[in-house]
Design a protein around this motif. Structure first.
Motif: not given
Ligand code: NI
Length: 255
Positions: A56-60, A80-86, A92-100
């Motif tokens: 939610r923070s990333a979406a904001r 957009v999805i690259d920025r969201m994943a980062r 989170l302080g944890h690397q996202v492995s996949r974002l859909t």
């Protein structure tokens, strides 16, 4: 549980979206995957509450930064999805492995940590066709026993649904309209409102089971997409809402 006299907090109903709105919202869904070893004693890789908050923070910050640019397409979905994943990983302080990112129930983008310079685009298509299931090496009785009603001599119809997933370089020129045109020319126009056994040479000597239809669709799409510098990674064909077959590229095992 909230007592009836207490006002519900904003976003209380997660099925209705976050934050709550009485306006007509734009529908978007993010599926966040993380990988790792569960924290000893707690049993989770990272907490669901933290994933929710980070998303939610990333979406904001990402989606609301310039929504007009996103809606108009001037800020591409790959960006957009690259920025969201980062942003999710950072919050989170944890690397996202996949974002859909499901932008509609029929159309989604996917980002992977292992290849952030490429984005997967997946979209649904449809065609209506007739077919008859029959194995000419078997007797009439054996075919009837094997295929049942699907063996009836004059065939029957299905509204086939096709999901095609491609992987393309970020920022490339191959867009959704190009994707739709290739799928229409290679598959949909070829099979739509045809009798597969009678009208389509691909199935003249090939029993048009859903497995074979998915394999033929994959073969028909692979060359034209590669010609555009795009990798076909998966084709799923649904014959009914309960019956489907998938053909996909498998990454060879390391070593
Ligand atoms: Ni059938």
């Amino acid at each position: 549980m909230t007592h009836a006299s207490e006002p519900s907090p904003l976003g209380h109903n997660t099925f209705a979206g976050f934050p709550s709105t009485s306006a007509i919202p734009l529908w978007s869904e993010f599926r966040v995957e993380v990988s790792g070893t569960p924290v000893r004693g707690r049993g989770y890789v990272t907490s669901l509450v933290q994933i929710d908050q980070a998303t939610r923070s990333a979406a904001r910050t990402v989606l609301r930064f310039d929504p007009h640019a996103i809606l108009s397409g001037s800020l591409g979905p790959d960006t957009v999805i690259d920025r969201m994943a980062r942003a999710i990983s950072e919050h989170l302080g944890h690397q996202v492995s996949r974002l859909t990112w499901l932008v509609s129930p029929y159309h989604h983008y996917s980002w992977e940590e292992s290849m952030p310079e490429r984005t997967t685009l997946s979209c649904h298509f449809e065609f209506a066709a007739a077919h008859r299931l029959n194995d000419p090496t078997l007797s009439e009785e054996a075919n009837l026993a094997l295929f049942g009603k699907c063996n009836r001599i004059n065939g029957h119809g299905h509204n086939y649904r096709l999901e095609v997933a491609i992987r393309r370089p970020n920022g490339g020129s191959f867009g959704m309209s190009d994707f739709e045109r290739v799928v229409a020319e290679s598959v949909v126009d070829r099979f739509d409102h045809k009798h597969l056994n009678v009208d389509c040479p691909e199935f003249a000597a090939l029993n048009p089971t859903v497995e074979h239809i998915a394999a033929v669709c994959f073969d028909l799409l692979e060359g034209p997409l590669r010609g555009h510098g795009v990798e076909l990674i998966r084709v799923t064909v649904w014959e009914t809402s309960k019956t489907s077959a998938t053909v996909e590229v498998r990454v060879p095992a390391a070593g």
